[in-house]
Design a protein around this motif. Structure first.
Motif, short mmCIF file in Angstrom:
data_model
loop_
_atom_site.label_atom_id
_atom_site.label_comp_id
_atom_site.label_asym_id
_atom_site.label_seq_id
_atom_site.Cartn_x
_atom_site.Cartn_y
_atom_site.Cartn_z
N ASP A 87 0.67 -1.27 -0.04
CA ASP A 87 0.01 -0.03 -0.12
C ASP A 87 0.85 1.25 0.21
N PHE A 88 2.05 1.33 0.85
CA PHE A 88 2.61 2.57 0.86
C PHE A 88 3.61 2.62 -0.30
N SER A 131 3.95 12.19 -1.25
CA SER A 131 4.68 10.90 -1.34
C SER A 131 5.75 10.72 -0.49
N ARG A 132 6.52 11.62 -0.02
CA ARG A 132 7.36 11.62 1.15
C ARG A 132 7.12 10.76 2.13
N TRP A 133 5.81 10.87 2.80
CA TRP A 133 5.47 10.13 3.82
C TRP A 133 5.21 8.80 3.68
N ASN A 134 4.45 8.53 2.45
CA ASN A 134 4.57 7.13 1.82
C ASN A 134 5.76 6.29 1.80
N HIS A 135 6.79 7.06 1.21
CA HIS A 135 8.18 6.66 1.22
C HIS A 135 8.82 6.14 2.73
N PRO A 139 -3.32 2.01 -9.81
CA PRO A 139 -2.24 1.42 -8.70
C PRO A 139 -2.21 2.34 -7.50
N ARG A 140 -2.51 3.88 -7.46
CA ARG A 140 -2.57 4.69 -6.23
C ARG A 140 -3.97 4.65 -5.45
N MET A 141 -4.92 3.90 -5.98
CA MET A 141 -6.27 3.88 -5.21
C MET A 141 -5.94 3.12 -3.98
N PRO A 142 -6.53 3.51 -2.80
CA PRO A 142 -6.59 2.84 -1.66
C PRO A 142 -7.22 1.47 -1.69
N ARG A 143 -6.95 0.42 -1.21
CA ARG A 143 -7.52 -0.89 -1.62
C ARG A 143 -8.85 -1.08 -0.98
#
Length: 434
Positions: free
Chosen positions: A182-183, A192-196, A379-383
């Protein structure tokens, strides 16, 4: 190279040539390793030098050399305006007015309808994250880890307790695999920075793997799923053959395919070297996954000793790897595996993916990758939004005659076995009759 005519936009500083207009025939000539152009929204960019600095890896962006990358560009980047700043210096021109906006063999109606669906999904809030969903998912992973250690602490290291501990740890590892996914797809935080950052924590500290390694391989898979020589998940020629095309080609020229395998390994190694070399946080990557092993051995060496702890983590990896492979391959392996066709994003993804029936267990067991079609399209959509967009995707596929497959969990797993048998039979038949 460009035709005549004027551009409204002047070339940006750093452009490798004067701005001009180009035909698709001209663009397609620039698809070699040392000469790469691509098209985004009719603008032509020279990415030859940029590939090695591309944050997503050199191989991912290179897959679209000589092609229209508009749909992939939109699918993968959460902040398009921010990314366009990096594109400006690469701009060399645009497509000629008489040229279509996409590769000539693509269906414009499918592209336009899918874009309308994506925009509507954005308006409906399907790309917005529910923080509680991911907090609870992380919480249940940590709870499994605590329960596994508590079992050993309270009841010792007997065989029954050890097997239960391993099962809990394997479950935790599998679920952490879905969470890091997910991240890694930037589908949790807006930034994006927080996801990474959290991606590194989950895949590094909770799983003991490298975020950059995952990004390098997984985004290539998403860009060109089941495309031979481009998707690393099916690029195993020389050792294994998959699908219906690869076995026949491999049996007729074993030496050629072995050389292709060696070349592919060499290329991947070089690409990974450059990707790693140009990302500033690789030392953080190493620190994160080393921290996993330090934590694991700190917790279990007092009970099992060093060798016993090594045996335990090896068994956990054995269990979790089977879980991971069956889930990830049941959506792809039985589907079409072939060479590049340069089709629309919708068609490319649907030919390589299928869904598994929805249920609470299937959602949890697969990390919602039972909605593999929706995941690949968005691909960026939350599951937690996959099931909401799925009916609209089915309608779109029905409208354009694109097959949309849904299977039971057991049927999907059985299809993995039957597809492998079919590939083996094709190879043997071609080998014996060549």
């Amino acid at each position: 190279m460009g035709g005549g005519g004027q551009l409204a936009d002047t070339p940006e500083p750093g452009s490798s040539r004067d701005a001009g207009v180009f035909t698709w025939e001209e663009v397609q000539k620039h698809s070699s390793r040392k000469d790469q152009w691509l098209v985004i929204n009719r603008k032509v960019y020279n990415i030859t030098q940029w590939t090695k600095r591309h944050p997503g890896g050199s191989s991912v962006i290179s897959l679209y050399a000589g092609e229209d990358a508009t749909e992939a560009f939109t699918a993968f980047h959460p902040d398009l305006n921010f990314v366009r700043k990096f594109l400006k210096p690469l701009l060399i021109g645009e497509l000629a007015a008489a040229e279509p906006s996409q590769d000539p063999n693509k269906n414009i109606a499918i592209i336009q309808d899918f874009e309308r669906l994506r925009v509507q999904a954005e308006k409906d809030g399907l790309f917005k994250t529910k923080p509680l969903f991911f907090c609870l998912h992380l919480g249940h992973i940590l709870l499994l880890e605590i329960l596994a250690w508590t079992l050993v602490w309270l009841w010792g290291t007997g065989w029954t307790v050890t097997l239960l501990c391993a099962a809990l740890l394997a479950t935790s590892q599998a679920q952490a695999g879905w969470l890091q996914h997910d991240f890694g797809h930037l589908s949790v935080f807006k930034k994006s920075r927080w996801n990474h950052l959290v991606h590194k924590f989950v895949i590094g500290h909770l799983k003991g793997a490298s975020a950059s390694w995952w990004n390098h391989l997984h985004y290539r898979h998403h860009s060109k799923p089941n495309v031979l020589d481009k998707d690393p998940d099916v690029n195993m020629s020389g050792l294994f053959v998959l699908g219906a095309v690869q076995p026949v080609e491999a049996s007729s020229s074993e030496y050629k395919y072995f050389q292709c395998f060696i070349n592919a390994c060499s290329t991947n190694s070089v690409d990974l070297f450059f990707t790693v070399r140009h990302q500033k946080d690789q030392t953080h990557d190493l620190a994160w996954y080393v921290s996993f092993y330090l934590r694991f051995f700190y917790c279990y060496i007092p009970f099992y000793g060093f060798l016993g702890s090594v045996a335990l983590i090896t068994f956990v990896r054995f269990l979790e790897s089977h879980w991971f492979v069956w889930v990830t391959q049941m959506n792809h392996l039985p589907m079409e595996i072939d060479h590049e066709r340069r089709q629309e994003w919708l068609t490319t993804q649907l030919q390589a993916t299928c869904n598994i029936e929805q249920s609470f267990f299937n959602d949890w067991f697969s990390g919602h990758l039972n909605f593999q079609i929706e995941h690949h399209l968005f691909p960026r959509m939350p599951r937690h939004s996959y099931h909401l967009v799925a009916p609209q995707v089915r309608e779109l596929c029905k409208k354009h005659g694109v097959p949309y497959q849904i299977k039971s969990l057991w049927r999907a797993m059985a299809d993995v076995v039957s597809s492998l048998k079919t590939s083996g039979d094709l190879w043997l038949d071609a080998y014996l009759h060549k």
